[in-house]
Enzyme design. Structure first.
Site, PDB file in Angstrom:
ATOM      1  N   CYS A 177      -4.477  -1.348  -1.873  1.00 14.46           N
ATOM      2  CA  CYS A 177      -4.626   0.095  -2.055  1.00 14.46           C
ATOM      3  C   CYS A 177      -5.615   0.329  -3.190  1.00 14.46           C
ATOM      4  CB  CYS A 177      -3.259   0.682  -2.402  1.00 14.46           C
ATOM      5  SG  CYS A 177      -3.258   2.430  -2.795  1.00 14.46           S
ATOM      6  N   CYS A 237     -10.932   3.537   0.590  1.00 14.44           N
ATOM      7  CA  CYS A 237      -9.489   3.686   0.779  1.00 14.44           C
ATOM      8  C   CYS A 237      -9.123   2.808   1.968  1.00 14.44           C
ATOM      9  CB  CYS A 237      -9.151   5.150   1.070  1.00 14.44           C
ATOM     10  SG  CYS A 237      -7.445   5.414   1.608  1.00 14.44           S
ATOM     11  N   ASP A 293       0.879  -1.179   0.000  1.00 16.57           N
ATOM     12  CA  ASP A 293       0.000   0.000   0.000  1.00 16.57           C
ATOM     13  C   ASP A 293       0.911   1.222   0.000  1.00 16.57           C
ATOM     14  OD1 ASP A 293      -2.321   1.637   0.283  1.00 16.57           O
ATOM     15  OD2 ASP A 293      -1.984   1.771   2.433  1.00 16.57           O
TER      16      ASP A 293
HETATM   17  N1  DGL Z   1      -4.653   3.204   1.127  1.00 15.42           N
HETATM   18  C1  DGL Z   1      -4.681   3.890  -0.138  1.00 15.42           C
HETATM   19  C2  DGL Z   1      -5.987   3.588  -0.847  1.00 15.42           C
HETATM   20  O1  DGL Z   1      -6.608   2.571  -0.554  1.00 15.42           O
HETATM   21  C3  DGL Z   1      -4.382   5.329   0.096  1.00 15.42           C
HETATM   22  C4  DGL Z   1      -3.893   6.023  -1.107  1.00 15.42           C
HETATM   23  C5  DGL Z   1      -3.079   7.260  -0.858  1.00 15.42           C
HETATM   24  O2  DGL Z   1      -1.934   7.100  -0.469  1.00 15.42           O
HETATM   25  O3  DGL Z   1      -3.583   8.349  -1.131  1.00 15.42           O
HETATM   26  O4  DGL Z   1      -6.411   4.288  -1.717  1.00 15.42           O
END
Ligand code: DGL
Length: 259
Positions: free
Chosen positions: A74, A183, A11
């Site tokens: 992610c 997210c 992620d």
């Molecule tokens: N955990 C990521 C997601 O699911 C976050 C993305 C980011 O770093 O903006 O979108």
């Protein structure tokens, strides 16, 4: 293929640990390696090409560690890069997308909300999914700065509460009865989000669905770890080790790695 090889997850930061937890619960014998690319977070503000390149870098490292399957933990990386990733690598790759379909099955008001990063909401994959549900009103909200605050270890900071209120109030006014957390960082905000939502609004995320999909693919490909031993879990971050430790039960499993 050796079934005891690990599952690799990555992620942009600590968010995907929420997916890792679900995978470890459902598949306790699997070994896992988790990469938190916190140095490059948030991905949500980056271009599609940058997200693809960062995803390549993460997967190249996980494959150098002999991972048998990759989970893109992610939503932003999945919605921007999954096609490119699947065409570049032979290993099975599982992605995560906002759980719009389950939300459309759950809603009674036919109005659902999706809170996700800019990268996810502006992606082609996301907008194609939204178009499939023309009979449902989908209220989209970009969660500007939420990932940054979480990565800075500020989950309980008053600024977090202010931002969440600013994002959730308009959705409540539009009559949502289901909120999709699009997210993998956001499940860590559920306690605060619940305080700001009326009781009739359900919250859904995709963590368990990803774990189930992982189990299905491992079975199909004959890759399920049949060893009776509990799996080992390693977590790497390329930024602040103390922040990642806040999201992992076994703190001795967390290490710094310059990847
Ligand atoms: N955990 C990521 C997601 O699911 C976050 C993305 C980011 O770093 O903006 O979108």
């Amino acid at each position: 293929m050796d079934n005891t090889k690990p599952i690799g997850l990555f992620d942009s930061g600590i968010g995907g640990t929420s997916i890792c937890t679900e995978v470890n619960k459902l598949l306790p014998n699997e070994n896992t390696i988790y990469l938190a690319d916190s140095k490059n977070a948030p991905y949500g503000q980056r271009s599609k090409q940058q997200i693809i390149e960062l995803s390549y870098k993460n997967i190249d490292y996980l494959l150098s560690q002999d991972c048998k399957l990759i989970i893109v933990a992610c939503n932003t990386a999945t919605t921007n890069a999954i096609t490119e990733l699947r065409s570049k690598y032979d290993v099975p790759i599982i992605g995560i997308e906002p759980a719009i379909k389950p939300a459309t099955l759950l809603t009674k008001t036919a109005v659902i909300g999706v809170l996700a990063t800019k990268g996810t909401i502006t992606s082609e994959l996301f907008s194609n999914t939204v178009k499939k549900y023309s009979d449902i009103v989908i209220v989209e909200q970009i969660g500007y700065d939420l990932v940054k605050l979480i990565e800075d270890g500020k989950i309980d900071h008053p600024e977090m509460n202010l931002l969440l209120k600013q994002y959730l109030d308009p959705m409540i006014e539009k009559g949502i009865d289901t909120l999709v957390l699009g997210c993998t960082h956001y499940p860590y905000l559920i306690a605060q989000i619940k305080k700001l939502l009326p009781d009739n609004i359900s919250i859904i995320d995709s963590g368990l669905a990803v774990a189930k999909q992982t189990q299905k693919i491992l079975l199909e490909k004959n890759l399920l770890n049949t060893s009776p031993q509990s799996g080992t879990h390693i977590f790497y971050t390329n930024k602040d080790i103390e922040v990642l430790k806040m999201f992992v039960n076994d703190q001795s499993a967390v290490h710094y790695l310059d990847f």
